[in-house]
Scaffold this motif. Structure first.
Motif, PDB file in Angstrom:
ATOM      1  N   UNK A   6     105.427 -33.587  33.796  1.00  0.00           N
ATOM      2  CA  UNK A   6     104.577 -33.200  32.579  1.00  0.00           C
ATOM      3  C   UNK A   6     104.782 -34.591  31.749  1.00  0.00           C
ATOM      4  N   UNK A   7     103.219 -35.154  31.186  1.00  0.00           N
ATOM      5  CA  UNK A   7     103.246 -36.325  30.425  1.00  0.00           C
ATOM      6  C   UNK A   7     102.874 -36.037  29.231  1.00  0.00           C
ATOM      7  N   UNK A   8     102.348 -34.665  28.810  1.00  0.00           N
ATOM      8  CA  UNK A   8     101.866 -34.578  27.370  1.00  0.00           C
ATOM      9  C   UNK A   8     102.064 -33.114  27.127  1.00  0.00           C
ATOM     10  N   UNK A   9     102.491 -32.953  25.830  1.00  0.00           N
ATOM     11  CA  UNK A   9     102.887 -31.315  25.532  1.00  0.00           C
ATOM     12  C   UNK A   9     102.090 -31.187  24.034  1.00  0.00           C
ATOM     13  N   UNK A  10     101.248 -30.145  24.046  1.00  0.00           N
ATOM     14  CA  UNK A  10     100.696 -29.670  22.654  1.00  0.00           C
ATOM     15  C   UNK A  10     101.351 -28.417  22.249  1.00  0.00           C
ATOM     16  N   UNK A  11     101.818 -28.481  21.140  1.00  0.00           N
ATOM     17  CA  UNK A  11     102.324 -26.974  20.781  1.00  0.00           C
ATOM     18  C   UNK A  11     101.742 -26.552  19.465  1.00  0.00           C
ATOM     19  N   UNK A  12     101.732 -25.412  19.137  1.00  0.00           N
ATOM     20  CA  UNK A  12     101.171 -24.700  18.048  1.00  0.00           C
ATOM     21  C   UNK A  12     102.260 -23.897  17.378  1.00  0.00           C
ATOM     22  N   UNK A  13     102.945 -24.161  16.477  1.00  0.00           N
ATOM     23  CA  UNK A  13     103.712 -23.289  15.873  1.00  0.00           C
ATOM     24  C   UNK A  13     103.067 -22.612  14.458  1.00  0.00           C
ATOM     25  N   UNK A  14     103.326 -21.253  14.571  1.00  0.00           N
ATOM     26  CA  UNK A  14     102.976 -20.515  13.536  1.00  0.00           C
ATOM     27  C   UNK A  14     103.396 -21.156  11.967  1.00  0.00           C
ATOM     28  N   UNK A  15     104.933 -21.230  12.022  1.00  0.00           N
ATOM     29  CA  UNK A  15     105.743 -21.489  11.010  1.00  0.00           C
ATOM     30  C   UNK A  15     106.282 -23.043  11.349  1.00  0.00           C
ATOM     31  N   UNK A  16     105.312 -23.920  11.308  1.00  0.00           N
ATOM     32  CA  UNK A  16     105.712 -25.320  11.658  1.00  0.00           C
ATOM     33  C   UNK A  16     107.130 -25.801  10.764  1.00  0.00           C
ATOM     34  N   UNK A  17     107.086 -25.926   9.576  1.00  0.00           N
ATOM     35  CA  UNK A  17     108.311 -26.259   8.776  1.00  0.00           C
ATOM     36  C   UNK A  17     109.654 -25.440   9.262  1.00  0.00           C
ATOM     37  N   UNK A  18     109.399 -24.099   9.259  1.00  0.00           N
ATOM     38  CA  UNK A  18     110.662 -23.311   9.520  1.00  0.00           C
ATOM     39  C   UNK A  18     111.182 -23.518  10.820  1.00  0.00           C
ATOM     40  N   UNK A  19     110.186 -23.794  11.801  1.00  0.00           N
ATOM     41  CA  UNK A  19     110.526 -23.435  13.307  1.00  0.00           C
ATOM     42  C   UNK A  19     110.567 -24.816  14.060  1.00  0.00           C
ATOM     43  N   UNK A  20     110.289 -25.889  13.382  1.00  0.00           N
ATOM     44  CA  UNK A  20     110.133 -27.095  14.167  1.00  0.00           C
ATOM     45  C   UNK A  20     111.508 -27.641  14.599  1.00  0.00           C
ATOM     46  N   UNK A  21     112.461 -27.503  14.061  1.00  0.00           N
ATOM     47  CA  UNK A  21     113.933 -27.939  14.389  1.00  0.00           C
ATOM     48  C   UNK A  21     114.283 -27.264  15.745  1.00  0.00           C
ATOM     49  N   UNK A  22     114.059 -25.785  15.713  1.00  0.00           N
ATOM     50  CA  UNK A  22     114.625 -25.128  16.904  1.00  0.00           C
ATOM     51  C   UNK A  22     113.585 -25.406  18.102  1.00  0.00           C
ATOM     52  N   UNK A  23     112.327 -25.772  17.796  1.00  0.00           N
ATOM     53  CA  UNK A  23     111.353 -26.045  18.896  1.00  0.00           C
ATOM     54  C   UNK A  23     111.786 -27.349  19.420  1.00  0.00           C
ATOM     55  N   UNK A  24     111.903 -28.409  18.673  1.00  0.00           N
ATOM     56  CA  UNK A  24     112.426 -29.737  18.993  1.00  0.00           C
ATOM     57  C   UNK A  24     113.838 -29.639  19.880  1.00  0.00           C
ATOM     58  N   UNK A  25     114.698 -28.749  19.637  1.00  0.00           N
ATOM     59  CA  UNK A  25     115.879 -28.711  20.132  1.00  0.00           C
ATOM     60  C   UNK A  25     115.584 -28.048  21.449  1.00  0.00           C
ATOM     61  N   UNK A  26     114.795 -27.144  21.650  1.00  0.00           N
ATOM     62  CA  UNK A  26     114.341 -26.541  23.077  1.00  0.00           C
ATOM     63  C   UNK A  26     113.701 -27.619  23.827  1.00  0.00           C
ATOM     64  N   UNK A  27     112.640 -28.291  22.925  1.00  0.00           N
ATOM     65  CA  UNK A  27     111.943 -29.402  23.845  1.00  0.00           C
ATOM     66  C   UNK A  27     112.771 -30.327  24.635  1.00  0.00           C
ATOM     67  N   UNK A  28     113.861 -30.836  23.801  1.00  0.00           N
ATOM     68  CA  UNK A  28     114.671 -31.845  24.302  1.00  0.00           C
ATOM     69  C   UNK A  28     115.599 -31.516  25.428  1.00  0.00           C
ATOM     70  N   UNK A  29     116.080 -29.962  25.483  1.00  0.00           N
ATOM     71  CA  UNK A  29     116.713 -29.276  26.692  1.00  0.00           C
ATOM     72  C   UNK A  29     115.853 -29.197  27.767  1.00  0.00           C
ATOM     73  N   UNK A  30     114.453 -29.123  27.896  1.00  0.00           N
ATOM     74  CA  UNK A  30     113.640 -29.046  28.864  1.00  0.00           C
ATOM     75  C   UNK A  30     113.275 -30.276  29.396  1.00  0.00           C
ATOM     76  N   UNK A  31     113.208 -31.521  28.813  1.00  0.00           N
ATOM     77  CA  UNK A  31     112.605 -32.517  29.303  1.00  0.00           C
ATOM     78  C   UNK A  31     113.758 -33.750  29.253  1.00  0.00           C
TER      79      UNK A  31
END
Length: 65
Positions: A6-31
């Motif tokens: 994977x070279x590029x990821x695009x993510x759409x979060x409904x609640x960006x401010x609320x959910x970004x930290x959890x998304x970032x943690x999962x992103x770093x666990x996958x890559x």
């Protein structure tokens, strides 16, 4: 192909401010480092909480030059 391709990821979060930290943690666990480039945006996609698409590069022979 795998997550290493994977070279590029695009993510759409409904609640960006609320959910970004959890998304970032999962992103770093996958890559592994170096992580692919990413774009993360707030988006109200028909009530969908998270939508993610990726672009992967199929490994092949090195280009000349």
């Amino acid at each position: 192909m795998s997550m290493r391709d994977v070279v590029k990821v695009t993510a759409h979060l409904r609640h960006l401010e609320r959910d970004f930290a959890a998304y970032d943690e999962a992103y770093r666990a996958f890559f592994a480092e170096p992580c692919p480039v990413r774009t993360t945006v707030g988006s109200g996609l028909m009530g969908i909480l998270v939508e993610i698409d990726v672009v992967a590069l199929l490994p092949g022979p090195a280009l000349p030059g």
